[in-house]
Design an enzyme around this catalytic site. Structure first.
Site, mmCIF file in Angstrom:
data_model
loop_
_atom_site.group_PDB
_atom_site.id
_atom_site.type_symbol
_atom_site.label_atom_id
_atom_site.label_comp_id
_atom_site.label_asym_id
_atom_site.label_seq_id
_atom_site.Cartn_x
_atom_site.Cartn_y
_atom_site.Cartn_z
ATOM 1 N N HIS A 3 0.825 -1.204 0.000
ATOM 2 C CA HIS A 3 0.000 0.000 0.000
ATOM 3 C C HIS A 3 0.860 1.255 0.000
ATOM 4 C CE1 HIS A 3 0.982 0.820 4.213
ATOM 5 N NE2 HIS A 3 0.815 -0.474 4.426
ATOM 6 N N GLU A 43 -0.412 -8.383 13.406
ATOM 7 C CA GLU A 43 -0.975 -7.784 14.611
ATOM 8 C C GLU A 43 0.077 -7.784 15.725
ATOM 9 O OE1 GLU A 43 -4.583 -9.871 15.475
ATOM 10 O OE2 GLU A 43 -5.542 -9.252 13.608
#
Length: 236
Positions: free
Chosen positions: A11, A100
């Site tokens: 991204h 995470e």
């Protein structure tokens, strides 16, 4: 026909990337960000990078059979901006989400040392690949969910796929597909960074997968977009 070419795109620069880098420069233990990780969006620079990625995408989109993406907003924004009005159908899968960090989320390296010194010590002992922060994931955990995803997805029809995800996901796809062992992956990661809005290409031949291009940003440079190097490992 099974998938035999993967273009892996990180991204564009996100607000989280900017906040993390600023916290490191300021020597702050905590990253000033009040948005949950899944909802972090692109920075203005990240939007420009996604637009520049679109110039590359328009040159290859006729050969792309499927698009896969992380469900996180910054990944979906990158693909949406780059694809423009073409609006391709996208396979969104939570197994492509970013790593995470659990209790270490939104902490800089200094913050981990100050607020969770026992975890800093565990990380040094276990190493980057196997250390799992409480409530979070190790690199090995991310590799496990990627194995699950790829075992299903690589048999889908259509030989060429574009994937928009995160730097840890791209690194660990290399680990799973090339394949690499822990030592080779960590050696590679220590000298290579997946840059924002970069393109990495993997091709499958008779002898397995081969890395053709890693973290290419020619499209950013040609369009005058900033090239940014933000590690996604805020706890590193």
């Amino acid at each position: 026909m099974a998938v035999n070419r993967l273009w892996l795109v990180r991204h564009g620069e996100s607000d989280g990337n900017v906040a993390a880098s600023q916290a490191e420069r300021d020597g702050s233990p905590v990253i000033a960000l009040d948005t949950r990780d899944a909802d972090v969006q692109l920075s203005p620079v990240g939007r420009e990078q996604a637009e520049a990625l679109g110039t590359w995408l328009r040159g290859v989109e006729s050969s792309i059979d499927e698009y896969w993406s992380s469900p996180y907003r910054r990944a979906l924004q990158t693909l949406s901006i780059a694809s423009g009005s073409s609006s391709p159908r996208v396979l969104v899968d939570e197994r492509l989400r970013d790593r995470e960090l659990g209790i270490l989320d939104l902490l800089t390296a200094k913050g981990v040392e100050q607020l969770h010194p026992e975890e800093a010590a565990r990380r040094r002992h276990l190493g980057k690949f196997f250390h799992r922060p409480p409530g979070g994931e190790s690199w090995a955990d991310v590799a496990l969910r990627l194995r699950s995803f790829l075992a299903e997805a690589l048999d889908r029809p259509g030989p060429t796929v574009l994937v928009v995800a995160h730097d840890a996901v791209i690194m660990l796809m290399l680990y799973v597909l090339l394949p690499l062992d822990e030592a080779k992956l960590l050696a590679f990661a220590s000298t290579h960074t997946v840059r924002n809005a970069s393109v990495t290409e993997l091709v499958r031949g008779d002898d397995g997968w081969e890395l053709v291009t890693f973290s290419a940003v020619d499209h950013l440079e040609s369009e005058g977009a900033d090239v940014t190097v933000h590690s996604g490992e805020d706890d590193a």
